[in-house]
Scaffold this active site. Structure first.
Site, PDB file in Angstrom:
ATOM      1  N   PRO A   2     -10.388   2.800  -5.987  1.00  0.00           N
ATOM      2  CA  PRO A   2      -9.274   3.266  -7.069  1.00  0.00           C
ATOM      3  C   PRO A   2      -8.486   4.235  -5.958  1.00  0.00           C
ATOM      4  O   PRO A   2      -8.073   4.697  -4.553  1.00  0.00           O
ATOM      5  CB  PRO A   2     -10.836   4.222  -7.165  1.00  0.00           C
ATOM      6  CG  PRO A   2     -11.732   4.932  -6.117  1.00  0.00           C
ATOM      7  CD  PRO A   2     -11.782   3.151  -5.633  1.00  0.00           C
ATOM      8  N   CYS A   3      -7.119   4.185  -6.615  1.00  0.00           N
ATOM      9  CA  CYS A   3      -5.947   4.249  -5.827  1.00  0.00           C
ATOM     10  C   CYS A   3      -4.278   5.223  -6.376  1.00  0.00           C
ATOM     11  O   CYS A   3      -4.765   4.405  -7.912  1.00  0.00           O
ATOM     12  CB  CYS A   3      -5.395   3.475  -5.058  1.00  0.00           C
ATOM     13  SG  CYS A   3      -6.322   2.608  -3.791  1.00  0.00           S
ATOM     14  N   THR A   4      -3.764   5.580  -5.699  1.00  0.00           N
ATOM     15  CA  THR A   4      -2.911   5.974  -6.722  1.00  0.00           C
ATOM     16  C   THR A   4      -0.998   5.930  -6.574  1.00  0.00           C
ATOM     17  O   THR A   4      -0.947   5.507  -4.926  1.00  0.00           O
ATOM     18  CB  THR A   4      -2.357   7.328  -6.702  1.00  0.00           C
ATOM     19  OG1 THR A   4      -3.652   8.100  -7.391  1.00  0.00           O
ATOM     20  CG2 THR A   4      -1.164   7.772  -8.175  1.00  0.00           C
TER      21      THR A   4
END
Length: 501
Positions: A2-4
């Site tokens: 999970p990243c941005t």
């Protein structure tokens, strides 16, 4: 993971730089210490072998030196995360994205499966080699490319040959161009060049909302894709458009309830930050809400974007809205309703900046922050180096105040529990350290030009500069840890003084 990711085109940034920023976040309940290192050309392997998927890939000759942010604990492979190469190309690893059942049925992911039974026995089933994924991508591509476009094409060929075990979003950046690439199922892919005057926000979700197939199969100026993508779309009836304008988000993406809690709110809050006045963001008449599926993939910002804006954006926890987990006002049931961009399990933030107005030897800055972004600072380092400061490179599994990573983790855990008492301390630290480090960059930029440092001597010059920047970070971070520890100690439950009686 999970990243941005945030992409900023050269005409959308304040100084003409291209900017690519990515948070790497661990899965729930997990934390991956990270270190900043250099892998020299002579240390690159001839054959790459993946720890997780067991795939082996023969690598080209003549690799380049690269910077990396790998896992400090080498139990699941390298996980290079992001870095620059000698050709001044920056690449990120996977922004894990989502897809739908139609795509995954048409082109299944290439997942590793263990062998069953014993070799030689009747019911023995050999292992099934998996595809390539986040562990592998930077190591397989970055040492061998000369431009962002080349990065897309090399990774595309690898995906077609070996497949992938996950849905990937990857950014490639050079001085003039940013390309965003998304995988489609196990072997297909597409990529779009970010318009120079735009930014894009990608929150763990297949995001491209427009794709020019004619350009991808023609001039290839702004769109690229796997050779059979058009036939793949037609064969499996993936185009859902009514007007003939192909929307890959509809065709290849997902629109689940979990997206509206975990993914789309992050795009909503950052477009609200970069374009606060062009849309209505709240209330029944809002143009876009946290659960909107039609938030644009990219858009022109209302003003030019700075590196500091990207750090603020990547530190966002819905402050100024009812959804802030640290909020004190409004409906308490709304707090922490959505997944913040800045979460406790962020491993690091990496931002590549390529400055067109500086000599090539010092044009690339790799800005780094480790741990939870609410409580850390983002520090610039020159990328043209053969070594990195021990304060960032010597990181292991043991908690210690000798590394920036563990100091940042300690500060965050203490300050989070006492946010009201510590937030002002953290804010002053961020302002002071980031200002001082940028001041040092300005100093070394001038020195490089005035002293006419040669290209051959540039790495040693940049290494010395990075050591001074790391020393400043170490001093200020130790000072903040002292202040936060004191504030947290004063709020211990068993605190008592004579005046309490």
């Amino acid at each position: 993971m999970p990243c941005t990711t945030i992409l900023v085109g050269k005409k959308a940034s304040c100084d003409g730089s291209t900017l690519v920023a990515r948070n790497e976040d661990s899965g729930a309940g997990a934390y991956s210490p990270k270190k900043f290192i250099v892998v020299k050309a002579e240390d690159q392997p001839k054959t790459y072998r993946s720890v997780l998927s067991h795939v082996s890939v023969e690598l080209p000759e003549n690799p380049q030196r690269i910077t990396l942010m790998p896992n400090a604990i080498d139990d699941e492979g390298l996980w290079g995360a992001c870095g620059f190469n000698e050709a001044r190309v920056f690449m990120t690893a996977t922004e894990t994205i989502t897809s739908n059942e139609r795509v995954l049925a048409a082109d299944p992911l290439v997942v590793y499966k263990k062998s069953e039974g014993k070799e030689g026995e009747k019911n023995f089933v050999p292992e099934q080699i998996g595809g390539i994924g986040e562990e592998d991508l930077v190591s397989l591509v970055l040492p061998f490319i000369q431009s962002a476009r080349e990065g897309v094409l090399r990774l595309g060929r690898l995906l077609e040959q070996y497949g992938t075990y996950e849905m990937n979003g990857i950014a490639f950046q050079d001085q003039d161009n940013i390309w965003w690439m998304e995988t489609v199922g196990g072997h297909h892919w597409m990529a779009r060049r970010l318009p120079d005057d735009c930014y894009a926000v990608i929150p763990n979700q297949l995001g491209l909302d427009a794709f020019d197939l004619d350009d991808a199969f023609g001039a290839k100026e702004n769109f690229l894709c796997s050779d059979d993508l058009r036939e793949f779309i037609e064969k499996y009836h993936l185009d859902l458009s009514l007007d003939g304008r192909f929307n890959p988000r509809d065709a290849f993406g997902s629109h689940s309830d979990s997206d509206h809690i975990y993914n789309t709110p992050r795009a909503w809050i950052l477009q609200r930050y970069f374009n606060p006045n062009e849309n209505i963001w709240d209330g029944e008449d809002a143009d876009y809400r946290p659960d909107s599926d039609d938030i644009p993939w990219c858009r022109v910002p209302e003003r030019k974007i700075t590196v500091e804006d990207c750090k603020i954006a990547m530190s966002n926890h819905f402050q100024g809205t009812p959804y802030d987990p640290y909020g004190k006002h409004g409906d308490p049931l709304k707090r922490n309703a959505f997944r913040s961009i800045a979460v406790n399990r962020t491993n690091f933030l990496g931002l590549g900046q390529i400055r067109p107005y500086q000599p090539e030897a010092i044009s690339c800055l790799e800005w780094l922050a480790v741990g939870c972004n609410v409580f850390n600072a983002m520090i610039p380092f020159y990328a043209n180096v053969n070594t990195t400061p021990a304060y960032l490179s010597q990181v292991g599994p043991e908690v210690t105040t000798e590394s920036l990573y563990w100091n940042s983790r300690l500060i965050a855990a203490l300050a989070d529990a006492h946010y009201s008492d510590c937030s002002n301390l953290v804010e002053r630290y961020q302002n002071r350290l980031q200002s001082r480090c940028l001041e040092l960059i300005h100093k070394f930029d001038r020195q490089f030009v005035e002293e006419k440092i040669s290209a051959a001597d540039a790495p040693a010059f940049c290494e010395k500069a990075n050591e001074e920047i790391a020393a400043e970070a170490r001093k200020e971070t130790a000072h903040l840890l002292d202040k936060v520890l004191h504030a947290a100690s004063n709020k211990m439950i068993n605190g008592f003084s004579r005046s309490d009686a």
